[in-house]
Scaffold this active site. Sequence first.
Site: not given
Length: 516
Positions: A194, A403
């Site tokens: 990320e 996730e």
Amino acid sequence: MEPQRWLKKGMMVSLLLVSLAVEVLSADNYSRHDFPLDFVFGSGTSAYQVEGASNQEGRTSSIWDAFAYAGYAHGANGDVACDSYHKYKEDVRLMVETGLDAYRFSIAWSRLLPNGRGSVNPKGLQYYNNLINELISNGIQPHVTLHNYDLPQVLEDEYGGWVSREVIRDFTYYADVCFREFGDRVLYWTTVNEPNVFALGGYDQGNSPPQRCSPPFCATKSTRGNSTSEPYLAVHHILLAHSSAVRLYRRKYRDKQQGFVGISIYTYGFFPLTNTKKDVIASQRVRDFLVGWIMEPLQHGDYPISMKTNAGARIPAFTNRESEQVKGSYDFIGVIHYTNINVTDNSDILKNQLRDLTADMAAKILGQDLFSNEEYAVTPWGLQQELYKFKHLYGNPPIFIHENGQRTASNSSLQDVSRVKYLHGYIGAMLDALREGSNIKGYFAWSFLDLFELLDGYRSSFGLYYVDRDDPELKRYPKLSAIWYSQFLKGRKTSNVGTIELKKYPSLVSVGQLFE
């Protein structure tokens, strides 16, 4: 898909808690067998969050250590975490009992290369070889991330880490070591976790490692950095380092190892607050700044027009050669998704001469507080919408949901009904997207264990397994969500999970008693 349609389809799970038994009922009738045979289901963690042994056997400090020691995670740190460095065999056994196909974890750069480059730490090398071998010998596929908020502190001190072009060379060297040492067994590599949120928190607001920011934009007391330019600079160098590692892998390792290299992106469901044209445009602009920031260079070799317009000269430009290197430099995309946000226009802020990344978005963002331990609303249509956009905007790339999970307050209750509801809703949304043609290859529930959370320390939890921190052995206990996920993975219909009986134990139940 509109929320009302989801409700009519019965995508929300009904759960009834009766005494010590929990019955899971749902009108949505899907099972593991509705997914392709090669679809991967797993769960994940990251190095600093679970390993512990932070000062042992050659590991040196990372920027996450420094962040934690500065007190930004409510005084907690990852010195011990879940002690997976010593308990990895036990954790793999739990994965087997749960029925995972794959385990997503990260390598601690400073454990493998204590100086950030140069000689390999033999103890670190041995640990990751042992973990990978243990996974494979138990039929669990390793999915490895190279960088998760934990750049070696020595590189941060030496040249500023990701704000310097020097990091491209050092990251490529580190990736080369990992490909060489582990690539004969690891097929799926994620370069950087990320980078969009890493840059926003670490270089604009200063509320995550390496806590760089400048007034008036700091959310912390950090006094180093430049919030107006460094977030753009950090992501620019991350993209160049990522693409350099991908180019290396394709040139040097792919023919022999037959693996895949990608990058993960934090996403929301982006929804305009009102149906006005301004809010609709603002919603798309915010998505450009958070998702397009990574995907547009990977797809087209340049940043979104809205970003270049609002940030101007503060956003770096790719050379022609760099643009060609970045474009197409992925085999898959990791999607990280938890919740939705509403967006309303705030274009007046562009009149300010001094702006950071957040101000450049020219919008107000309304959503759940990332710094609380408040549970996420179960709104899976946001994930389905994002998967639809990846399909239509970026050529339907291979996607792993890296996730996705429910946040709850940390406690010893194993009856995490809200996490079961969440997982059921989002896995169902993913199945709908898959049926609509999205190229989804796998799903990883976050997280496998209750671990050290970036913003919250140990005050909140996402784990399928509870870790008893009052126990010197840090015993693990399966929550209701672990049992639900296990039964789903073993082929039971979600509408026919039946009664999950916690026997006669009011709180903690041993693993053996639940997986007999």
